[in-house]
Design an enzyme around this catalytic site. Structure first.
Site, PDB file in Angstrom:
ATOM      1  N   SER A  22       2.854 -11.607 -10.596  1.00  0.00           N
ATOM      2  CA  SER A  22       2.785 -11.309  -9.158  1.00  0.00           C
ATOM      3  C   SER A  22       4.156 -11.442  -8.502  1.00  0.00           C
ATOM      4  O   SER A  22       4.281 -11.255  -7.297  1.00  0.00           O
ATOM      5  CB  SER A  22       1.792 -12.255  -8.480  1.00  0.00           C
ATOM      6  OG  SER A  22       2.122 -13.601  -8.765  1.00  0.00           O
ATOM      7  N   THR A 154     -15.342   8.386  31.759  1.00  0.00           N
ATOM      8  CA  THR A 154     -16.337   7.896  30.792  1.00  0.00           C
ATOM      9  C   THR A 154     -16.735   9.147  30.006  1.00  0.00           C
ATOM     10  O   THR A 154     -16.755  10.251  30.584  1.00  0.00           O
ATOM     11  CB  THR A 154     -17.587   7.287  31.472  1.00  0.00           C
ATOM     12  OG1 THR A 154     -18.211   8.290  32.258  1.00  0.00           O
ATOM     13  CG2 THR A 154     -17.242   6.081  32.343  1.00  0.00           C
ATOM     14  N   HIS A 155     -17.011   9.005  28.740  1.00  0.00           N
ATOM     15  CA  HIS A 155     -17.298  10.162  27.869  1.00  0.00           C
ATOM     16  C   HIS A 155     -16.163  11.178  27.893  1.00  0.00           C
ATOM     17  O   HIS A 155     -16.384  12.362  27.673  1.00  0.00           O
ATOM     18  CB  HIS A 155     -18.600  10.859  28.271  1.00  0.00           C
ATOM     19  CG  HIS A 155     -19.743   9.922  28.503  1.00  0.00           C
ATOM     20  ND1 HIS A 155     -20.649   9.588  27.523  1.00  0.00           N
ATOM     21  CD2 HIS A 155     -20.109   9.220  29.596  1.00  0.00           C
ATOM     22  CE1 HIS A 155     -21.536   8.735  28.014  1.00  0.00           C
ATOM     23  NE2 HIS A 155     -21.223   8.482  29.278  1.00  0.00           N
ATOM     24  N   SER A 276       8.841  19.968  14.909  1.00  0.00           N
ATOM     25  CA  SER A 276       8.136  20.644  13.825  1.00  0.00           C
ATOM     26  C   SER A 276       9.152  21.410  13.000  1.00  0.00           C
ATOM     27  O   SER A 276      10.145  21.912  13.530  1.00  0.00           O
ATOM     28  CB  SER A 276       7.112  21.599  14.434  1.00  0.00           C
ATOM     29  OG  SER A 276       6.845  22.654  13.538  1.00  0.00           O
ATOM     30  N   LYS A 282       7.912  22.618  19.405  1.00  0.00           N
ATOM     31  CA  LYS A 282       7.047  21.452  19.338  1.00  0.00           C
ATOM     32  C   LYS A 282       7.768  20.132  19.585  1.00  0.00           C
ATOM     33  O   LYS A 282       8.894  19.926  19.160  1.00  0.00           O
ATOM     34  CB  LYS A 282       6.383  21.359  17.944  1.00  0.00           C
ATOM     35  CG  LYS A 282       5.329  22.385  17.659  1.00  0.00           C
ATOM     36  CD  LYS A 282       4.108  22.310  18.577  1.00  0.00           C
ATOM     37  CE  LYS A 282       3.259  21.085  18.373  1.00  0.00           C
ATOM     38  NZ  LYS A 282       2.530  21.138  17.102  1.00  0.00           N
ATOM     39  N   GLU A 289       0.500   8.729  16.721  1.00  0.00           N
ATOM     40  CA  GLU A 289      -0.444   9.160  15.680  1.00  0.00           C
ATOM     41  C   GLU A 289      -0.376   8.238  14.463  1.00  0.00           C
ATOM     42  O   GLU A 289      -1.385   7.910  13.848  1.00  0.00           O
ATOM     43  CB  GLU A 289      -0.138  10.596  15.261  1.00  0.00           C
ATOM     44  CG  GLU A 289      -0.411  11.608  16.351  1.00  0.00           C
ATOM     45  CD  GLU A 289       0.178  12.966  16.012  1.00  0.00           C
ATOM     46  OE1 GLU A 289      -0.482  13.736  15.309  1.00  0.00           O
ATOM     47  OE2 GLU A 289       1.306  13.248  16.436  1.00  0.00           O
ATOM     48  N   TYR A 316     -11.024 -21.554  -8.025  1.00  0.00           N
ATOM     49  CA  TYR A 316      -9.986 -20.523  -8.066  1.00  0.00           C
ATOM     50  C   TYR A 316     -10.293 -19.489  -9.146  1.00  0.00           C
ATOM     51  O   TYR A 316     -10.778 -19.817 -10.233  1.00  0.00           O
ATOM     52  CB  TYR A 316      -8.604 -21.149  -8.352  1.00  0.00           C
ATOM     53  CG  TYR A 316      -7.513 -20.091  -8.462  1.00  0.00           C
ATOM     54  CD1 TYR A 316      -6.867 -19.623  -7.327  1.00  0.00           C
ATOM     55  CD2 TYR A 316      -7.188 -19.516  -9.689  1.00  0.00           C
ATOM     56  CE1 TYR A 316      -5.903 -18.621  -7.413  1.00  0.00           C
ATOM     57  CE2 TYR A 316      -6.232 -18.520  -9.788  1.00  0.00           C
ATOM     58  CZ  TYR A 316      -5.595 -18.075  -8.641  1.00  0.00           C
ATOM     59  OH  TYR A 316      -4.651 -17.075  -8.734  1.00  0.00           O
ATOM     60  N   GLN A 321      -5.087 -13.763  -6.616  1.00  0.00           N
ATOM     61  CA  GLN A 321      -3.678 -13.367  -6.594  1.00  0.00           C
ATOM     62  C   GLN A 321      -3.499 -12.069  -5.802  1.00  0.00           C
ATOM     63  O   GLN A 321      -2.439 -11.819  -5.227  1.00  0.00           O
ATOM     64  CB  GLN A 321      -3.182 -13.174  -8.032  1.00  0.00           C
ATOM     65  CG  GLN A 321      -1.745 -12.699  -8.144  1.00  0.00           C
ATOM     66  CD  GLN A 321      -1.180 -12.951  -9.523  1.00  0.00           C
ATOM     67  OE1 GLN A 321      -0.923 -14.092  -9.889  1.00  0.00           O
ATOM     68  NE2 GLN A 321      -1.014 -11.907 -10.308  1.00  0.00           N
ATOM     69  N   LYS A 324      -2.487 -11.439  -1.547  1.00  0.00           N
ATOM     70  CA  LYS A 324      -1.225 -11.316  -0.837  1.00  0.00           C
ATOM     71  C   LYS A 324      -0.910  -9.881  -0.444  1.00  0.00           C
ATOM     72  O   LYS A 324      -0.268  -9.640   0.579  1.00  0.00           O
ATOM     73  CB  LYS A 324      -0.104 -11.904  -1.695  1.00  0.00           C
ATOM     74  CG  LYS A 324      -0.185 -13.437  -1.677  1.00  0.00           C
ATOM     75  CD  LYS A 324       0.589 -14.101  -2.769  1.00  0.00           C
ATOM     76  CE  LYS A 324      -0.117 -14.140  -4.095  1.00  0.00           C
ATOM     77  NZ  LYS A 324      -1.434 -14.819  -4.080  1.00  0.00           N
TER      78      LYS A 324
HETATM   79  N1  ARG Z   1       0.083 -16.344  -8.768  1.00  0.00           N
HETATM   80  C1  ARG Z   1      -1.148 -17.016  -8.524  1.00  0.00           C
HETATM   81  C2  ARG Z   1      -1.809 -16.518  -7.239  1.00  0.00           C
HETATM   82  O1  ARG Z   1      -1.175 -15.849  -6.500  1.00  0.00           O
HETATM   83  C3  ARG Z   1      -0.910 -18.462  -8.388  1.00  0.00           C
HETATM   84  C4  ARG Z   1      -2.053 -19.296  -8.792  1.00  0.00           C
HETATM   85  C5  ARG Z   1      -2.289 -19.124 -10.250  1.00  0.00           C
HETATM   86  N2  ARG Z   1      -3.206 -20.064 -10.730  1.00  0.00           N
HETATM   87  C6  ARG Z   1      -3.762 -19.983 -11.949  1.00  0.00           C
HETATM   88  N3  ARG Z   1      -4.582 -20.890 -12.264  1.00  0.00           N
HETATM   89  N4  ARG Z   1      -3.505 -18.993 -12.734  1.00  0.00           N
HETATM   90  O2  ARG Z   1      -2.948 -16.768  -6.981  1.00  0.00           O
END
Ligand code: ARG
Length: 456
Positions: A22, A154-155, A276, A282, A289, A316, A321, A324
């Site tokens: 990651s 409205t509408h 454009s 244009k 948009e 977990y 992962q 993010k």
């Molecule tokens: N890179 C992992 C994440 O973003 C960190 C946690 C990993 N934990 C594990 N037990 N493999 O979630």
């Protein structure tokens, strides 16, 4: 080198390594990760879990690593998988065995959870800042347009005349609630997961209250399994982003309509428009948009994280992962959209005369004409019926209510008098509103006063 290699007799293929890693996206959390590690090392030292001088060395080296990352001197590797193990590897490269002690009483599971929470705390403040600029801009524009009359819809049909200030203050309220919503969400982000270990707590005499204080969290999460397993706070944060984008998108939709030749209420500045490649004439409202389009993307981020979490058994799972990607995307998209939007409305040209002209047509004073008859003692339902017939008469004749002669008025009801013309003039319709929160000039002034009162 893999920090978890002990149990393995065979290395992962390079494609599996790449798939698992990651670092490409979580390197963005380097600062939060180091901040968390510094607090953790200090706690380990204070509690006698490692020696104070070891803690000192770890902390000093982590600070150096932070500086080196910021100076662009550090190369992260896919081999080290994620931001946590990249930093730990660099630490150990620099100080040897002492570096290997940092991960005592900690897991990457509580580590990543604290990183995201620290990140979202910081980003909530950043989002608050751009949203406050937006509400300031709306307040400024509203003050400039307390006398700009326009059709209220409205509408998307002309309904009753309002002022542009009133319309802008409606959005002011929406974005103020968005700020409130982020601040409320912050209360739940602001809880410390660190010290939870992998899922069951740790065997060390750690001090999580110290960690919370050191890292600026107002509470310690009371259950370690919950602390590492849930991402509800991140879902909630993206939800706040999605609602704010929805508000922005509605406003963008209006700006797009208003800048069309059909409305011609505003002109978006050249610096926020594009041309454009084929049609030389244009001028397109692309920024508006795009914000409308990106709203769909942020909804997708919300759906993505909800779905990532929905089937996960405690505690977990590596699925997390993936959290993010939507979190970062929602934050980036929201901040950029709000900033561009604010600049765009501050530079747009408002065509007051066209707004006011539009407000004169469409029989938007029909409700006021009905209210006039109510004031003469006719029940509202009957007035509605009389004015409805008058409007039909006017439509067939191609005139406005104001254009009718006194005889014509009287032919519908003998309660009409000369003062009707004044009562149904566009500004009179606005002025006559008495209810709290209305579009009347007085009420809009009161709304503005309340806004500036709250700021003080
Ligand atoms: N890179 C992992 C994440 O973003 C960190 C946690 C990993 N934990 C594990 N037990 N493999 O979630």
């Amino acid at each position: 080198m893999k920090l978890w290699k002990g149990r393995f007799s065979k290395a992962a293929t390079s494609s599996a390594d790449e798939f698992n890693a990651s670092i490409e996206f979580d390197q963005r959390l380097y600062k939060e990760d180091i901040t968390g590690s510094i607090a953790h090392a200090e706690m380990l030292g204070r509690q006698g879990i490692i020696k104070p001088e070891e803690a000192r060395l770890i902390i000093d080296t982590l600070k150096e690593i932070l500086n080196d990352i910021e100076a662009g001197k550090v190369e992260f590797t896919i081999e080290s998988e994620d931001i946590h193990m990249n930093i730990e590897s660099i630490l150990t490269e620099r100080i040897g065995d002492v570096g290997k002690k940092l991960h005592t009483a900690r897991s990457r599971n509580d580590q990543i959870a604290v990183d995201i929470r620290l990140y979202l705390k910081k980003e909530t403040a950043a989002v608050d800042a751009v949203l406050s600029e937006l509400t300031d801009a709306l307040e400024k524009l509203a003050k400039e347009h307390t006398d700009t009359v326009m059709p209220g819809y409205t509408h998307l049909q002309r309904a009753q005349p309002v002022t542009l200030a009133y319309h802008l203050l409606a959005y002011y309220q929406m974005f103020s609630r968005d700020i409130e919503r982020f601040d409320d969400c912050l209360r739940r982000i602001d809880r410390l997961p660190l010290g939870s270990g992998a899922l069951a707590g740790t065997t060390y005499d750690t001090d999580r209250d110290f960690l919370a204080e050191k890292l600026g969290f107002s509470q310690v999460l009371p259950n370690a399994m919950d602390a590492v397993a849930d991402r509800d706070f991140a879902i909630e944060f993206i939800n706040c982003c999605a609602i704010t984008m929805m508000h922005l998108s509605r406003f963008c939709e209006e700006l797009i309509l208003w800048s069309s030749a059909e409305f011609n209420f505003i002109e978006i500045d050249d610096s926020f428009s594009t041309g454009s490649s084929i049609m030389p004439q244009k001028k397109n409202p692309d920024m508006a948009e795009l914000i409308r389009g990106k709203t769909g993307r942020v909804y997708g981020d919300l759906m993505s994280l909800l779905t990532i979490c929905k089937g996960l058994p405690m505690a977990y799972n590596k699925d997390l992962q993936e959290d993010k990607i939507p979190v970062f995307d929602a934050v980036d998209t929201l901040k950029a959209s709000v900033s561009i939007f604010t600049e765009m409305i501050l530079t747009m040209k408002v065509r007051e005369e066209n707004m006011e002209e539009a407000a004169k047509y469409g029989y938007m004073n029909a409700t006021d004409a009905a209210d006039y008859l109510v004031s003469k003692g006719i029940p509202f339902r009957d007035c509605h019926e009389i004015i409805g017939r008058m409007v039909l008469y006017c439509i067939n004749k191609g005139v406005a209510l104001d254009d009718l002669t006194m005889e014509e008025f009287k032919s519908f009801s003998d309660k009409f008098d000369d003062d009707i013309y004044d009562k149904i003039a566009v500004r009179s319709c606005i002025k006559a509103k008495k209810s709290r929160g209305s579009t009347s000039f007085e009420s809009v002034e009161a709304q503005l006063a309340e806004i500036s009162g709250k700021k003080r």
